[in-house]
Design an enzyme around this catalytic site. Structure first.
Site, PDB file in Angstrom:
ATOM      1  N   ALA A 226       0.838  -1.201   0.000  1.00  0.00           N
ATOM      2  CA  ALA A 226       0.000   0.000   0.000  1.00  0.00           C
ATOM      3  C   ALA A 226       0.870   1.247   0.000  1.00  0.00           C
ATOM      4  CB  ALA A 226      -0.925   0.008   1.216  1.00  0.00           C
ATOM      5  N   CYS A 227       0.606   2.141  -0.942  1.00  0.00           N
ATOM      6  CA  CYS A 227       1.268   3.440  -0.955  1.00  0.00           C
ATOM      7  C   CYS A 227       0.192   4.506  -1.123  1.00  0.00           C
ATOM      8  CB  CYS A 227       2.327   3.542  -2.055  1.00  0.00           C
ATOM      9  SG  CYS A 227       1.692   3.576  -3.735  1.00  0.00           S
ATOM     10  N   ASP A 228       0.605   5.741  -1.219  1.00  0.00           N
ATOM     11  CA  ASP A 228      -0.353   6.842  -1.223  1.00  0.00           C
ATOM     12  C   ASP A 228      -1.313   6.750  -2.402  1.00  0.00           C
ATOM     13  OD1 ASP A 228      -1.392   9.245  -0.155  1.00  0.00           O
ATOM     14  OD2 ASP A 228      -0.330  10.396  -1.671  1.00  0.00           O
TER      15      ASP A 228
ATOM     16  N   ILE B  45      -3.599   3.338  -0.008  1.00  0.00           N
ATOM     17  CA  ILE B  45      -3.945   3.179   1.405  1.00  0.00           C
ATOM     18  C   ILE B  45      -5.420   3.483   1.639  1.00  0.00           C
ATOM     19  CG2 ILE B  45      -3.651   4.334   3.649  1.00  0.00           C
ATOM     20  CD1 ILE B  45      -0.717   4.206   3.313  1.00  0.00           C
TER      21      ILE B  45
END
Length: 601
Positions: A394-396, A428
């Site tokens: 998960a990243c921005d 996210i």
């Protein structure tokens, strides 16, 4: 848990959350913005191949298509498909009659429409009589959308028009007095704190599109996406860095400059915070060069790759764009080189950093007040992975760095012969708390990931592209097959369960909603089946919600008991892995219903 992070909501987390919401409406529509930019750059009167007929696409795409898409996504973020439709209806009120592209209006009306229909459903949906669900769903969305559209015409439209005009004039004034480069003093540190997508796609892209619609290009698209500052820092590490940082810098530079994934150089700056001055110097000098040469690009360059930037560059501006990128890279390189040369450390700490972090995690798990029995800690660490069914990076934005990290781990998992644990990536904001989930994210984003999925297992890494924790994950998952060989044999030899066995395997205690899925748009029978099943529950005094949904409208969670026909079962299982499924031959009348009703809470 591999990593434990505080649940306290910090100011930075709140800003990231707001920025993610803004960029979350833009990111899925970047392709539409690029399409508009390409049509404009190629076919407008001053384009490469002017075509009057094709050029008629430019204005409708800008004024209608993009705002509608933004509002649709914004409404869907709040309340899935119903919110998306109401948001799209509502935004027409601010689009009609507007003299400027209504991107800001779309970012207001989309979520507002989703929120309003969500609250409306919470008040009235459970009070609707059986058989009237379709009438309620269609007319409630239509009437509420109409009211919001009218509200938009008379209230939001004038406010947004005035606000857009003020912001546009403000940007023009800042550019005219040559103060725009100072914006990079804030932008570069914010990028390193993983606010790059929020700033670029949530703020600069909407303003840039408005400016490009008037003047044919905008420098605002380049403030965050310029790859020059990151390239300069990575080049400095290639020549003057030490240890693992120096060894990994060449590959990182290629990915950052040509792949456009700027997140890859953020850990290098975080490792030596003084390098933020190199990023700021590069960003300011690059923007100053763009402004001095009066250049810009036609549309958003996403990702921030030199390839994407050149594709969006108007005719006659290529040398100017390259000059700005080159100046930014040279300036950031010089400042970064001075900082790195002044560093007297031997690089040993950098090489051992990841190893020490892993060692500390293991020591923390082992320390329970007494020394562990030999071999006990290793087995305990492995058993922590026993419930892992799915791994998500998960990243921005849910793209770029997380996609590359997922690809790396997916390859390692595949080579280890582990075929039953999928490895995917997402933003996210789209994380769902579920059993058996392992979430891998960057340390700066770990607290947000924990807030979204408090029951998941969490691992925080410095860099998605090079972390020794990946090997630990694979080794622990692989070791499970050695610690539980009988479980693996049983899994291979288990027979196809009977109908009664399948019903008995359902975790009825976890079910909070029963969903009937209509197949091939045949809503009638599914609607009636949902109504009849709801009546069955009411007769025995049970209040479990029952809904009729399309196959794409589900949340992937074991809290959903999904009832489908054999025709829809295959498509359902291709899309979802966590929902609990019961397959029946006839949705209206099935022997399984009595068994299910009896066991629901």
């Amino acid at each position: 848990m591999e990593a434990k992070v505080s649940k306290k909501k910090t100011l930075k987390t709140q800003i990231q959350k707001l920025g993610t919401s803004l960029s979350g409406m833009i990111m899925p529509n970047i392709a539409a913005i690029i399409a508009w930019g390409l049509v404009t750059a190629i076919f407008m009167a001053a384009g490469w191949f002017p075509n009057k007929q094709i050029a008629t696409l430019i204005t409708p795409m800008l004024n209608y298509m993009i705002p509608l898409l933004i509002a649709y996504v914004g409404g869907r973020m709040v309340y899935e498909e119903r919110g998306a439709v109401v948001g799209a209806i509502a935004v027409m009120g601010v689009i009609v009659g507007a003299k400027v592209p209504m991107f800001l209006g779309a970012m207001i009306m989309g979520p507002l429409g989703g929120w309003c229909i969500k609250k409306f459903d919470q008040m009235f949906q459970d009070k609707i009589k059986s058989g009237f669900e379709m009438i309620y769903n269609n007319f409630s969305s239509g009437i509420l959308g109409m009211i919001l559209a009218i509200f938009g015409v008379f209230v939001i439209n004038p406010l947004v028009t005035a606000g857009s005009t003020i912001m546009s004039k403000g940007v023009d004034w800042i550019i005219s007095v040559h103060m725009l480069p100072l914006a990079n003093i804030l932008i570069e540190p914010a990028k390193v704190l993983f606010l790059n997508n929020a700033i670029g796609n949530g703020i600069l892209v909407p303003l840039g599109i408005q400016q490009a619609a008037q003047s044919g290009k905008s420098v605002l698209f380049l403030l965050e996406s310029n790859p020059g500052p990151g390239l300069g820092i990575l080049l400095a590490f290639m020549l003057f860095g030490k240890g693992a940082a120096k060894a990994s810098a060449p590959g990182a530079a290629l990915i950052e400059f040509f792949g456009g994934i700027h997140e890859i150089y953020f850990p290098y700056v975080l490792m030596k915070p003084a390098l933020i001055f190199a990023a700021i110097a590069g960003g300011v000098s690059g923007t100053f060069t763009f402004s001095l040469l009066d250049t810009g690009v036609k549309a958003a360059a996403s990702p921030g790759s030199i390839i994407a930037i050149l594709l969006m560059t108007p005719k006659g501006n290529y040398l100017k764009i390259l000059a700005g990128v080159l100046v930014a890279a040279i300036v950031s390189f010089i400042v970064a080189a001075l900082i790195l040369k002044a560093d007297k450390s031997d690089g040993k700490a950098e090489d051992e950093l990841a190893e020490k972090q892993a060692q500390m995690s293991q020591m923390k798990a082992e320390s329970k007040g007494a020394a562990p029995v030999a071999g006990q800690s290793a087995e305990k660490a492995v058993q922590e992975y026993a419930d892992v069914k799915r791994i998500i990076f998960a990243c921005d934005a849910g793209m770029g760095s997380s996609a590359m990290g997922a690809s790396l781990l997916r390859d390692k998992v595949k080579k280890a012969g582990i075929t039953d644990i999928p490895v995917t990536n997402t933003a996210i904001s789209r994380l769902k708390d579920e059993d058996g989930l392992l979430v891998i994210t960057q340390e700066e984003l770990a607290d947000r990931a924990l807030q979204k999925t408090p029951n998941a297992m969490h691992i925080a890494v410095d860099n998605f592209l090079s972390s020794p924790k990946y090997d630990q994950v694979v080794l622990n998952l692989k070791a499970l097959t050695q610690l539980n060989p009988e479980k693996q044999i049983q899994k291979k030899n288990e027979e196809k369960p009977t109908k009664n066995q399948r019903l008995a395997e359902i975790d009825y205690a976890a079910v909070t909603e029963v969903d009937f899925i209509h197949h091939d748009q045949r809503e009638g029978s599914a609607t009636m089946a949902a109504s009849l099943f709801k009546d069955r529950l009411k007769k025995v005094g049970k209040q479990v919600p029952v809904k009729n949904l399309g196959i794409n409208e589900l949340e992937d969670s074991k809290q959903h008991l999904v009832i489908v026909t054999p025709e829809a079962e295959k498509n359902l299982k291709l899309r979802y892995t966590e929902v609990q499924v019961v397959t029946v031959k006839n949705l209206l009348e099935a022997d399984e219903y009595s068994y299910i009703v009896e066991r629901l809470a």
